[in-house]
Motif scaffolding. Structure first.
Motif, PDB file in Angstrom:
ATOM      1  N   ALA A 259       0.857  -1.185   0.000  1.00 28.58           N
ATOM      2  CA  ALA A 259       0.000   0.000   0.000  1.00 28.58           C
ATOM      3  C   ALA A 259       0.892   1.233   0.000  1.00 28.58           C
ATOM      4  O   ALA A 259       2.001   1.204   0.546  1.00 28.58           O
ATOM      5  CB  ALA A 259      -0.889  -0.004   1.238  1.00 28.58           C
ATOM      6  N   PRO A 260       0.453   2.335  -0.625  1.00 29.67           N
ATOM      7  CA  PRO A 260       1.266   3.558  -0.652  1.00 29.67           C
ATOM      8  C   PRO A 260       1.757   3.986   0.727  1.00 29.67           C
ATOM      9  O   PRO A 260       2.885   4.478   0.861  1.00 29.67           O
ATOM     10  CB  PRO A 260       0.314   4.596  -1.254  1.00 29.67           C
ATOM     11  CG  PRO A 260      -0.583   3.789  -2.130  1.00 29.67           C
ATOM     12  CD  PRO A 260      -0.787   2.496  -1.393  1.00 29.67           C
ATOM     13  N   SER A 261       0.950   3.773   1.755  1.00 34.42           N
ATOM     14  CA  SER A 261       1.337   4.186   3.104  1.00 34.42           C
ATOM     15  C   SER A 261       2.494   3.363   3.663  1.00 34.42           C
ATOM     16  O   SER A 261       3.154   3.775   4.625  1.00 34.42           O
ATOM     17  CB  SER A 261       0.131   4.067   4.055  1.00 34.42           C
ATOM     18  OG  SER A 261      -0.329   2.722   4.109  1.00 34.42           O
ATOM     19  N   GLN A 262       2.764   2.196   3.048  1.00 39.96           N
ATOM     20  CA  GLN A 262       3.849   1.331   3.516  1.00 39.96           C
ATOM     21  C   GLN A 262       5.184   1.652   2.838  1.00 39.96           C
ATOM     22  O   GLN A 262       6.233   1.213   3.306  1.00 39.96           O
ATOM     23  CB  GLN A 262       3.493  -0.139   3.257  1.00 39.96           C
ATOM     24  CG  GLN A 262       2.316  -0.668   4.053  1.00 39.96           C
ATOM     25  CD  GLN A 262       2.007  -2.113   3.696  1.00 39.96           C
ATOM     26  OE1 GLN A 262       1.688  -2.432   2.548  1.00 39.96           O
ATOM     27  NE2 GLN A 262       2.102  -3.003   4.683  1.00 39.96           N
ATOM     28  N   ARG A 263       5.129   2.418   1.774  1.00 38.98           N
ATOM     29  CA  ARG A 263       6.351   2.701   0.998  1.00 38.98           C
ATOM     30  C   ARG A 263       7.080   3.916   1.574  1.00 38.98           C
ATOM     31  O   ARG A 263       7.208   4.960   0.932  1.00 38.98           O
ATOM     32  CB  ARG A 263       5.997   2.942  -0.462  1.00 38.98           C
ATOM     33  CG  ARG A 263       5.245   1.812  -1.144  1.00 38.98           C
ATOM     34  CD  ARG A 263       4.754   2.258  -2.497  1.00 38.98           C
ATOM     35  NE  ARG A 263       3.860   1.300  -3.110  1.00 38.98           N
ATOM     36  CZ  ARG A 263       2.948   1.618  -4.044  1.00 38.98           C
ATOM     37  NH1 ARG A 263       2.810   2.887  -4.438  1.00 38.98           N
ATOM     38  NH2 ARG A 263       2.169   0.688  -4.556  1.00 38.98           N
ATOM     39  N   THR A 264       7.566   3.762   2.780  1.00 40.28           N
ATOM     40  CA  THR A 264       8.188   4.896   3.468  1.00 40.28           C
ATOM     41  C   THR A 264       9.707   4.933   3.317  1.00 40.28           C
ATOM     42  O   THR A 264      10.331   5.946   3.600  1.00 40.28           O
ATOM     43  CB  THR A 264       7.846   4.840   4.967  1.00 40.28           C
ATOM     44  OG1 THR A 264       8.289   3.587   5.506  1.00 40.28           O
ATOM     45  CG2 THR A 264       6.336   4.979   5.180  1.00 40.28           C
ATOM     46  N   ARG A 265      10.282   3.833   2.889  1.00 43.34           N
ATOM     47  CA  ARG A 265      11.742   3.767   2.761  1.00 43.34           C
ATOM     48  C   ARG A 265      12.161   4.209   1.356  1.00 43.34           C
ATOM     49  O   ARG A 265      11.736   3.614   0.355  1.00 43.34           O
ATOM     50  CB  ARG A 265      12.223   2.330   3.010  1.00 43.34           C
ATOM     51  CG  ARG A 265      13.735   2.189   3.100  1.00 43.34           C
ATOM     52  CD  ARG A 265      14.138   0.740   2.946  1.00 43.34           C
ATOM     53  NE  ARG A 265      13.600  -0.139   3.972  1.00 43.34           N
ATOM     54  CZ  ARG A 265      14.234  -0.482   5.092  1.00 43.34           C
ATOM     55  NH1 ARG A 265      15.428   0.019   5.328  1.00 43.34           N
ATOM     56  NH2 ARG A 265      13.679  -1.316   5.949  1.00 43.34           N
ATOM     57  N   PRO A 266      13.007   5.237   1.229  1.00 40.52           N
ATOM     58  CA  PRO A 266      13.459   5.645  -0.107  1.00 40.52           C
ATOM     59  C   PRO A 266      14.357   4.586  -0.740  1.00 40.52           C
ATOM     60  O   PRO A 266      15.145   3.932  -0.048  1.00 40.52           O
ATOM     61  CB  PRO A 266      14.225   6.945   0.141  1.00 40.52           C
ATOM     62  CG  PRO A 266      14.596   6.903   1.587  1.00 40.52           C
ATOM     63  CD  PRO A 266      13.546   6.107   2.283  1.00 40.52           C
ATOM     64  N   VAL A 267      14.214   4.415  -2.045  1.00 34.64           N
ATOM     65  CA  VAL A 267      15.029   3.455  -2.797  1.00 34.64           C
ATOM     66  C   VAL A 267      15.771   4.202  -3.894  1.00 34.64           C
ATOM     67  O   VAL A 267      15.155   4.872  -4.723  1.00 34.64           O
ATOM     68  CB  VAL A 267      14.154   2.340  -3.425  1.00 34.64           C
ATOM     69  CG1 VAL A 267      15.012   1.421  -4.282  1.00 34.64           C
ATOM     70  CG2 VAL A 267      13.429   1.545  -2.343  1.00 34.64           C
ATOM     71  N   HIS A 268      17.077   4.096  -3.894  1.00 34.10           N
ATOM     72  CA  HIS A 268      17.915   4.745  -4.905  1.00 34.10           C
ATOM     73  C   HIS A 268      18.449   3.684  -5.868  1.00 34.10           C
ATOM     74  O   HIS A 268      19.055   2.700  -5.429  1.00 34.10           O
ATOM     75  CB  HIS A 268      19.091   5.467  -4.251  1.00 34.10           C
ATOM     76  CG  HIS A 268      18.698   6.492  -3.229  1.00 34.10           C
ATOM     77  ND1 HIS A 268      18.806   7.840  -3.460  1.00 34.10           N
ATOM     78  CD2 HIS A 268      18.181   6.361  -1.982  1.00 34.10           C
ATOM     79  CE1 HIS A 268      18.387   8.506  -2.393  1.00 34.10           C
ATOM     80  NE2 HIS A 268      18.000   7.628  -1.474  1.00 34.10           N
ATOM     81  N   VAL A 269      18.208   3.873  -7.149  1.00 28.37           N
ATOM     82  CA  VAL A 269      18.782   2.989  -8.168  1.00 28.37           C
ATOM     83  C   VAL A 269      19.979   3.732  -8.744  1.00 28.37           C
ATOM     84  O   VAL A 269      19.830   4.674  -9.533  1.00 28.37           O
ATOM     85  CB  VAL A 269      17.750   2.654  -9.265  1.00 28.37           C
ATOM     86  CG1 VAL A 269      18.378   1.757 -10.330  1.00 28.37           C
ATOM     87  CG2 VAL A 269      16.528   1.974  -8.647  1.00 28.37           C
ATOM     88  N   VAL A 270      21.177   3.326  -8.335  1.00 29.41           N
ATOM     89  CA  VAL A 270      22.384   4.100  -8.630  1.00 29.41           C
ATOM     90  C   VAL A 270      23.300   3.338  -9.588  1.00 29.41           C
ATOM     91  O   VAL A 270      23.766   2.233  -9.281  1.00 29.41           O
ATOM     92  CB  VAL A 270      23.152   4.427  -7.330  1.00 29.41           C
ATOM     93  CG1 VAL A 270      24.378   5.278  -7.647  1.00 29.41           C
ATOM     94  CG2 VAL A 270      22.242   5.150  -6.354  1.00 29.41           C
ATOM     95  N   SER A 271      23.518   3.930 -10.742  1.00 30.05           N
ATOM     96  CA  SER A 271      24.452   3.360 -11.709  1.00 30.05           C
ATOM     97  C   SER A 271      25.679   4.254 -11.795  1.00 30.05           C
ATOM     98  O   SER A 271      25.651   5.417 -11.403  1.00 30.05           O
ATOM     99  CB  SER A 271      23.800   3.210 -13.088  1.00 30.05           C
ATOM    100  OG  SER A 271      23.256   4.442 -13.515  1.00 30.05           O
TER     101      SER A 271
END
Length: 374
Positions: free
Chosen positions: A58-70
């Motif tokens: 659920a959108p409310s659970q997506r609290t951790r930022p995710v960085h896709v780093v190349s």
């Protein structure tokens, strides 16, 4: 889904996605995730798993930022960079459209530490197995800086990597060497305090990776077929994300074929030759230039007698160790590179690098004149 896909592999994949979901939702910490994304098969599968796991929440659970780093070394194989650009664009667009907490980023070496500024500007000899000065400056430092910035901002960061035990004996030994932090799936980073490592596909085989990629659509849109074709054309393998000097041997070996087109550590660039053999003849000048850089490395006529600090250097046997390329040799290399760039029809060296190279030359010439009159 492929009819021939093994049920056990599919079960394993679902278990991985669920594991990623549980780890992301962990209540013990909420540090940002940094996916080391090379665009190769393993990092693509990791990004796929994270993307898929996020979409189950659920959108409310997506609290951790995710960085896709190349990482762009600025001398990557142009075909590989084109693929990386396309995939990261799709990930970024899809992430925005689905309102996922994904940031797509690209790291580069510092302006004074690019391959051409060091080799042509300062005269560093072409890298080889005993003097691999490139990996640390082009790969490790830029990505490590990005991780350290997040550690400083959030107190810690979790680096999500597509490393697997079955890649090589060296990789297996490295993985087995470090124990998980108590009660977690994470291990401490060997050289970045505050950084932790999470390896969601560590137990998959190479066949498992390809089977999963071929069985599921890319969650950011399309399929993974272009990745399959890239490997076919390049005869397999990629230079993995490198975060420490301990892992540096993964680049520039016969086991890792994607990477810098300028790589003089390998005896033969199998990926570029593979592209040429598959009909992409525009890469012939790049291979010829790379081979020439190997040939001139130990030419005494092109190397200074003293190091950049002005000292004569000898090894333990008393053999003289030559210094950097001479100014004349550096000019020769730049002229050759510009001719290859014109023939290839795409940027191989930036104008900013050329300007900085000329500044380094001017400083070196002043130093030489001062020493001559001393």
């Amino acid at each position: 889904m492929s009819e021939t896909t093994s049920l056990s592999v599919l079960d394993q994949w679902h278990e991985i996605v669920n594991n990623v979901r549980e780890e992301y939702l962990s209540t013990t910490q909420n540090y940002p995730w940094i996916i080391g994304f090379s665009g190769g098969k393993d990092s693509t599968l990791v990004a796929h798993a994270v993307f898929e796991a996020l979409m189950t929440m659920a959108p409310s659970q997506r609290t951790r930022p995710v960085h896709v780093v190349s990482n762009d070394t600025m001398v990557e194989s142009p075909l590989v960079m084109a693929h990386l650009d396309e995939v990261t664009y799709l990930i970024d667009e899809a992430g925005r459209g689905l309102d996922l907490p994904i940031t797509v980023a690209r790291t580069k070496p510092d302006p004074d530490k690019t391959f051409w500024v060091l080799l042509i500007g300062k005269g560093y000899p072409s890298p080889n197995s005993s003097m691999r000065w490139c990996t640390d400056r082009l790969k490790i430092q830029p990505t490590s800086t990005y991780i350290k910035e997040n550690v400083s901002k959030h107190g810690a960061a979790i680096v999500v990597l597509g490393v697997r035990r079955s890649e090589s004996i060296q990789r297996m030994n490295t993985i087995n060497k470090y124990e998980n932090v108590r009660g977690t799936q994470l291990t401490e980073h060997t050289s970045i305090p505050g950084a932790l490592i999470y390896r969601p596909i560590v137990d998959l085989t190479t066949d498992d990776v390809w089977e999963i990629l071929g069985s599921f659509q890319a969650p950011w849109g399309g399929t993974h077929q272009k990745l399959f074709q890239l490997y076919r054309d390049a005869e397999g393998g990629e230079c993995p994300v490198v975060l420490s000097k301990e892992e540096a041997p993964g680049c520039g070996t016969k086991n890792s074929r994607f990477g810098c087109w300028t790589c003089t550590v390998v005896e033969k660039d199998k990926s570029l030759q593979g592209f040429i053999d598959s009909g992409k003849h525009a890469y012939k000048p790049l291979v010829a230039f790379r081979d020439w850089l190997v040939d001139i490395r130990n030419d005494p006529a092109r190397r200074s007698a003293v190091r950049r600090n002005g000292r004569l250097t000898f090894d333990l046997t008393g053999k003289h160790i030559p210094g950097p390329f001479t100014i004349q040799a550096r000019r020769e290399i730049l002229d050759g590179l510009l001719k290859v760039q014109e023939e290839f029809g795409a940027t191989l060296i930036t104008t900013e690098e050329i300007d900085l190279i000329h500044k380094v030359w001017a400083t070196d010439l002043q130093t030489e004149e001062s020493l001559a009159h001393a």
